[in-house]
Enzyme design. Structure first.
Site, PDB file in Angstrom:
ATOM      1  N   LYS A  89       0.850  -1.193   0.000  1.00 34.74           N
ATOM      2  CA  LYS A  89       0.000   0.000   0.000  1.00 34.74           C
ATOM      3  C   LYS A  89       0.884   1.240   0.000  1.00 34.74           C
ATOM      4  O   LYS A  89       1.748   1.401   0.866  1.00 34.74           O
ATOM      5  CB  LYS A  89      -0.897  -0.049   1.256  1.00 34.74           C
ATOM      6  CG  LYS A  89      -2.155   0.760   1.164  1.00 34.74           C
ATOM      7  CD  LYS A  89      -3.049   0.453   2.352  1.00 34.74           C
ATOM      8  CE  LYS A  89      -4.296   1.268   2.359  1.00 34.74           C
ATOM      9  NZ  LYS A  89      -5.073   1.058   3.599  1.00 34.74           N
TER      10      LYS A  89
HETATM   11  O1  G3P Z   1      -7.545   1.994   5.488  1.00 35.99           O
HETATM   12  C1  G3P Z   1      -7.917   3.147   4.829  1.00 35.99           C
HETATM   13  C2  G3P Z   1      -9.267   3.701   5.167  1.00 35.99           C
HETATM   14  O2  G3P Z   1     -10.233   2.709   5.048  1.00 35.99           O
HETATM   15  C3  G3P Z   1      -9.340   4.487   6.448  1.00 35.99           C
HETATM   16  O3  G3P Z   1     -10.643   4.679   6.887  1.00 35.99           O
HETATM   17  O4  G3P Z   1     -12.223   5.237   8.694  1.00 35.99           O
HETATM   18  O5  G3P Z   1      -9.818   5.955   8.897  1.00 35.99           O
HETATM   19  O6  G3P Z   1     -11.352   7.058   7.277  1.00 35.99           O
HETATM   20  P1  G3P Z   1     -11.017   5.800   7.997  1.00 35.99           P
END
Ligand code: G3P
Length: 222
Positions: A89
């Protein structure tokens, strides 16, 4: 559409595996920190544990910490060498795009993360990213429309012929999952709460209670 869970928590990943619908896992440095996983040795060990837990042919996105080209390439190679499930990633930055192009040439799969615009998604696809991760919840959080971005990227990829998969990330609710699927996402990565939320409907509960009550009544009479 593929279902991934967005967590580094082994119990939650096990729960998703046992549910029988899991295609993979995504993590990020915040999720690893939340589990108290620190130091490269422990981080690599944890990624290997996740890969072994999910089994064969399940993608596990492991994020690089480096932000310079050489650092991203070296860290990405160490991650990719860990297990065949690993997808490296890489953040949507200048050196990240350069590294994604390198990884594509080297046959290493990548997930371009922190994507918030169609232009970024186009560039990631041109560089050869396996997945692109638009953060739909964070877009909604600032009053924009995350699902509209998924629809736009899907349209662009269909028009241009890029084969990069759209991985809808930053999912906040079961509705986000359904809307992302309708908008053309190839995969969603979500917290367990959103995934399990797909199970729920009050009419299902009412209907099941009635079926069981009728069965009980008839069998008492027999
Ligand atoms: O892993 C990346 C993404 O899904 C992060 O989500 O909830 O931290 O905005 P969030």
């Amino acid at each position: 559409m593929l279902f991934f869970v967005d967590t580094a928590n082994l119990d939650q990943i096990r729960e998703a595996v046992e549910l029988g619908v899991l295609d993979g896992v995504t993590t990020n440095p915040s999720l690893m920190a939340k589990e108290g996983i620190t130091g490269e040795k422990n981080i690599l060990r944890h990624y290997r544990a996740i890969c072994e837990l999910v089994g064969e042919n399940r993608d596990v996105s492991a994020e690089v910490i480096a932000t310079d080209y050489q650092g991203i390439v070296e860290e990405g190679k160490r991650l990719a060498d860990l297990h065949e499930n690993i997808v490296v990633k890489v953040p949507m930055i200048r050196d990240g795009i350069k590294a994604i192009a390198y990884f594509a040439e080297a046959g290493i799969r990548t997930n371009c993360t922190l994507v918030f615009s169609a232009g970024q998604a186009l560039l990631a696809a041109r560089a050869g990213a396996t997945y692109v991760s638009p953060f739909i919840g964070r877009i909604d959080d600032i009053g924009w429309n995350g699902i509209r971005l998924i629809r736009e990227i899907n349209h662009l990829y269909l028009e241009t012929g890029y084969e990069t998969a759209i991985l809808a990330a930053s999912i906040r609710s079961p509705l986000h999952i359904v809307e992302a699927a309708k908008a053309g996402a190839d995969a969603v990565t979500c917290p367990m709460s959103a995934l399990l939320g797909l199970l729920n409907h009050p009419l299902t509960d009412i209907g099941l209670a009635k079926f069981l009550a009728d069965h009980e009544k008839a069998n008492k009479q027999a």
